[in-house]
Design a protein around this motif. Structure first.
Motif, mmCIF file in Angstrom:
data_model
loop_
_atom_site.group_PDB
_atom_site.id
_atom_site.type_symbol
_atom_site.label_atom_id
_atom_site.label_comp_id
_atom_site.label_asym_id
_atom_site.label_seq_id
_atom_site.Cartn_x
_atom_site.Cartn_y
_atom_site.Cartn_z
ATOM 1 N N LEU A 117 -1.087 2.645 -0.366
ATOM 2 C CA LEU A 117 -2.234 3.122 -1.142
ATOM 3 C C LEU A 117 -1.964 4.527 -1.676
ATOM 4 N N LEU A 168 -3.644 -2.122 -5.143
ATOM 5 C CA LEU A 168 -4.931 -1.482 -4.838
ATOM 6 C C LEU A 168 -5.882 -2.445 -4.131
ATOM 7 N N THR A 171 -4.626 -3.006 -0.432
ATOM 8 C CA THR A 171 -4.827 -1.881 0.474
ATOM 9 C C THR A 171 -6.314 -1.625 0.714
ATOM 10 N N LEU A 172 -7.108 -1.726 -0.329
ATOM 11 C CA LEU A 172 -8.541 -1.477 -0.146
ATOM 12 C C LEU A 172 -9.213 -2.580 0.667
#
Length: 177
Positions: free
Chosen positions: A59, A100, A103-104
């Motif tokens: 991230l 993204l 990872t989020l």
């Protein structure tokens, strides 16, 4: 070698972002597969102690890389034209977006499940079933899509290098001097 990219090749900073991210993604894929279906909670915790920091590193690298491209550097000239150029841009955009999302969704899973207490602070609370948390769906689907995109990315790089002979791979490797 220049810190910034030129029209002919990537700069040292862009190369570092690329290869550090690639190594971390490989580590995430391996640790993710090791955890898949694992029933031994102690082993799962040990693997998560590697998986989660690697995910956070990806991230940070991805955000820094996006910032680098927006504020400090520009991409080298495209090697392809037409549909291949469109496919290359779409593939890279998909990789960034998926990095993204993955990872989020991983961060959200850890936060919603409270597993961070068990994994990083030795809480006696058992690990939750991550399948009970909504972020597990995009995380699981994303892992399969990530594998497919990585394979396509590598195949495209090899195709460019071996068959088109346009030096695609040498643009992202440190120069021999």
């Amino acid at each position: 070698m220049s810190l910034k990219s030129t029209q002919a090749r990537y700069g040292t900073i862009a190369m570092a972002f690329h290869w550090l991210t690639a190594i971390a993604i490989l580590g995430l894929m391996v640790t993710g597969q090791l955890m898949d279906g694992l029933q031994d909670a102690a082993r799962q915790i040990t693997i998560l102690q590697w998986h989660v920091p690697l995910g956070l590193a990806v991230l940070a690298l991805t955000l820094a890389r996006i910032g680098w491209w927006i504020f400090a550097d520009s991409y080298p000239a495209h090697l392809s034209t037409g549909w291949q150029a469109v496919a290359a841009k779409a593939g890279h955009a998909a990789l960034y977006a998926l990095l993204l999302v993955m990872t989020l969704s991983g961060v959200a899973m850890m936060a919603l499940s409270g597993a961070g207490e068990t994994v990083f602070f030795g809480s006696a609370t058992p690990l939750p079933d991550f399948g009970d948390y909504l972020p597990r769906i995009p995380h699981g689907l994303g892992s399969k899509l990530m594998l497919a995109l990585v394979v396509l990315h590598i195949a495209a790089a090899i195709w460019h290098q071996r068959f088109k002979r346009d030096g695609a791979m040498t643009r992202i490797l440190p120069a021999r001097e």
